[in-house]
Design a protein around this motif. Structure first.
Motif, PDB file in Angstrom:
ATOM      1  N   CYS A   1      14.267   6.178   3.611  1.00  0.00           N
ATOM      2  CA  CYS A   1      15.438   5.633   2.974  1.00  0.00           C
ATOM      3  C   CYS A   1      15.680   5.886   1.425  1.00  0.00           C
ATOM      4  N   THR A   2      14.835   5.315   0.550  1.00  0.00           N
ATOM      5  CA  THR A   2      14.887   5.641  -0.619  1.00  0.00           C
ATOM      6  C   THR A   2      14.294   6.893  -1.296  1.00  0.00           C
ATOM      7  N   LEU A   3      13.733   7.550  -0.782  1.00  0.00           N
ATOM      8  CA  LEU A   3      13.129   8.667  -1.424  1.00  0.00           C
ATOM      9  C   LEU A   3      14.149   9.842  -1.368  1.00  0.00           C
ATOM     10  N   PRO A   4      14.730   9.981  -0.037  1.00  0.00           N
ATOM     11  CA  PRO A   4      15.676  10.982  -0.152  1.00  0.00           C
ATOM     12  C   PRO A   4      16.942  10.871  -0.787  1.00  0.00           C
ATOM     13  N   THR A   5      17.387   9.529  -1.183  1.00  0.00           N
ATOM     14  CA  THR A   5      18.369   9.319  -1.971  1.00  0.00           C
ATOM     15  C   THR A   5      18.124   9.304  -3.544  1.00  0.00           C
ATOM     16  N   GLY A   6      16.954   9.768  -3.931  1.00  0.00           N
ATOM     17  CA  GLY A   6      16.489   9.683  -5.119  1.00  0.00           C
ATOM     18  C   GLY A   6      16.517   8.486  -5.917  1.00  0.00           C
ATOM     19  N   ASN A   7      16.541   7.230  -5.186  1.00  0.00           N
ATOM     20  CA  ASN A   7      16.637   6.098  -5.962  1.00  0.00           C
ATOM     21  C   ASN A   7      15.129   5.050  -5.742  1.00  0.00           C
TER      22      ASN A   7
ATOM     23  N   HIS B   1       7.579   1.606  -8.481  1.00  0.00           N
ATOM     24  CA  HIS B   1       6.549   0.541  -7.740  1.00  0.00           C
ATOM     25  C   HIS B   1       6.521   1.387  -6.297  1.00  0.00           C
ATOM     26  N   GLU B   2       7.877   1.757  -5.788  1.00  0.00           N
ATOM     27  CA  GLU B   2       7.866   2.195  -4.550  1.00  0.00           C
ATOM     28  C   GLU B   2       6.929   3.699  -4.338  1.00  0.00           C
ATOM     29  N   ILE B   3       7.123   4.386  -5.409  1.00  0.00           N
ATOM     30  CA  ILE B   3       6.344   5.693  -5.716  1.00  0.00           C
ATOM     31  C   ILE B   3       4.808   5.236  -5.549  1.00  0.00           C
TER      32      ILE B   3
ATOM     33  N   LEU C   1       4.399  15.445  -3.048  1.00  0.00           N
ATOM     34  CA  LEU C   1       4.606  14.242  -3.565  1.00  0.00           C
ATOM     35  C   LEU C   1       4.008  14.331  -5.231  1.00  0.00           C
ATOM     36  N   ASP C   2       2.886  14.895  -5.354  1.00  0.00           N
ATOM     37  CA  ASP C   2       2.434  15.464  -6.799  1.00  0.00           C
ATOM     38  C   ASP C   2       3.568  15.992  -7.630  1.00  0.00           C
ATOM     39  N   ALA C   3       4.223  16.895  -6.963  1.00  0.00           N
ATOM     40  CA  ALA C   3       5.123  17.818  -7.747  1.00  0.00           C
ATOM     41  C   ALA C   3       6.413  16.978  -8.064  1.00  0.00           C
ATOM     42  N   LEU C   4       6.968  16.205  -7.058  1.00  0.00           N
ATOM     43  CA  LEU C   4       7.981  15.191  -7.451  1.00  0.00           C
ATOM     44  C   LEU C   4       7.645  14.296  -8.516  1.00  0.00           C
ATOM     45  N   ILE C   5       6.530  13.719  -8.439  1.00  0.00           N
ATOM     46  CA  ILE C   5       6.119  12.768  -9.445  1.00  0.00           C
ATOM     47  C   ILE C   5       5.941  13.611 -10.977  1.00  0.00           C
ATOM     48  N   ASP C   6       5.445  14.708 -10.873  1.00  0.00           N
ATOM     49  CA  ASP C   6       5.276  15.599 -12.130  1.00  0.00           C
ATOM     50  C   ASP C   6       6.706  15.786 -12.730  1.00  0.00           C
ATOM     51  N   ARG C   7       7.811  16.149 -11.840  1.00  0.00           N
ATOM     52  CA  ARG C   7       8.764  16.595 -12.463  1.00  0.00           C
ATOM     53  C   ARG C   7       9.448  15.388 -13.118  1.00  0.00           C
ATOM     54  N   LYS C   8       9.348  14.269 -12.500  1.00  0.00           N
ATOM     55  CA  LYS C   8       9.859  12.999 -13.179  1.00  0.00           C
ATOM     56  C   LYS C   8       9.402  12.775 -14.533  1.00  0.00           C
TER      57      LYS C   8
ATOM     58  N   PHE D   1      13.250  10.037  -9.567  1.00  0.00           N
ATOM     59  CA  PHE D   1      12.065  10.657  -8.484  1.00  0.00           C
ATOM     60  C   PHE D   1      12.984  11.551  -7.382  1.00  0.00           C
ATOM     61  N   ILE D   2      13.332  12.754  -7.769  1.00  0.00           N
ATOM     62  CA  ILE D   2      14.292  13.478  -6.935  1.00  0.00           C
ATOM     63  C   ILE D   2      13.396  14.461  -6.441  1.00  0.00           C
ATOM     64  N   ALA D   3      13.355  14.817  -4.793  1.00  0.00           N
ATOM     65  CA  ALA D   3      12.712  15.595  -4.152  1.00  0.00           C
ATOM     66  C   ALA D   3      13.656  16.716  -3.614  1.00  0.00           C
ATOM     67  N   THR D   4      13.016  17.892  -3.451  1.00  0.00           N
ATOM     68  CA  THR D   4      13.472  18.882  -2.800  1.00  0.00           C
ATOM     69  C   THR D   4      13.731  18.841  -1.541  1.00  0.00           C
ATOM     70  N   GLY D   5      14.194  19.505  -0.705  1.00  0.00           N
ATOM     71  CA  GLY D   5      14.333  19.408   0.863  1.00  0.00           C
ATOM     72  C   GLY D   5      12.818  19.734   1.555  1.00  0.00           C
TER      73      GLY D   5
END
Length: 170
Positions: A44-50, A54-56, A96-103, A111-115
């Motif tokens: 729910c929250t990861l796809p929306t970027g919100n 703590h959640e990550i 997940l590491d790529a997502l965290i590194d971008r942030k 924390f915005i993930a690609t498809g």
């Protein structure tokens, strides 16, 4: 007994031996509820970027926990299943590491993930959550010890990245 030896004056204290898991049923249910929360964070929250920090952190801890569980039980698992599951888990970890590194590199503000990253993380958690719930039911003590290991590993990684950030600022 030789006469040169003294008798032991210390009173004998028997050691209490506990049988069964050290984790109560309530603790197991609480852990399963937390796993359900993590599954909701992923879906729910990861796809929306919100997603919050703590959640990550929870998502990363559970992912490391599952990889640790697979590695520690490597010999007893079916090798065919293991060869199918392990690449999915590692792809999820890399995504997940790529997502965290971008942030943290300030390329994104959240924390915005690609498809593709979302698909990899979601596929990994589709395997992880049922696997961990089954492991908690079958052997809660060992599974919680593996979680403690994963949590320590996550803290070590956090300290390592903080040190690297301090070196870059110096």
């Amino acid at each position: 007994m030789p006469k040169s030896k003294k008798k032991r004056d210390k009173k004998y204290k028997p050691i209490t031996v506990r049988v069964g898991p050290y984790y109560s049923e309530e603790q197991r249910r609480q852990c399963e509820a937390q796993l359900n929360d993590v599954a909701l964070y992923v879906e729910c929250t990861l796809p929306t970027g919100n997603a919050t920090n703590h959640e990550i952190d929870w998502i990363e801890d559970v992912l490391i926990w599952s990889i640790g569980l697979v590695h520690q039980r490597f010999e007893t698992l079916d090798q065919l299943e293991l060869s199918e599951v392990l690449p999915i888990l590692t792809n999820g970890k890399h995504a997940l590491d790529a997502l965290i590194d971008r942030k943290y590199e300030k390329k994104t503000t959240r924390f915005i993930a690609t498809g593709d990253e979302l698909k990899a993380i979601s596929a990994a958690f589709a395997i992880i959550i049922p696997m961990l719930k089954e492991a908690m039911t079958l052997s809660p003590r060992r599974t919680m010890n593996e979680f403690d290991w994963a949590h320590r590993k996550a803290l070590e990684n956090l300290k390592k990245t903080e040190r690297e950030k301090c070196k870059k600022l110096s």
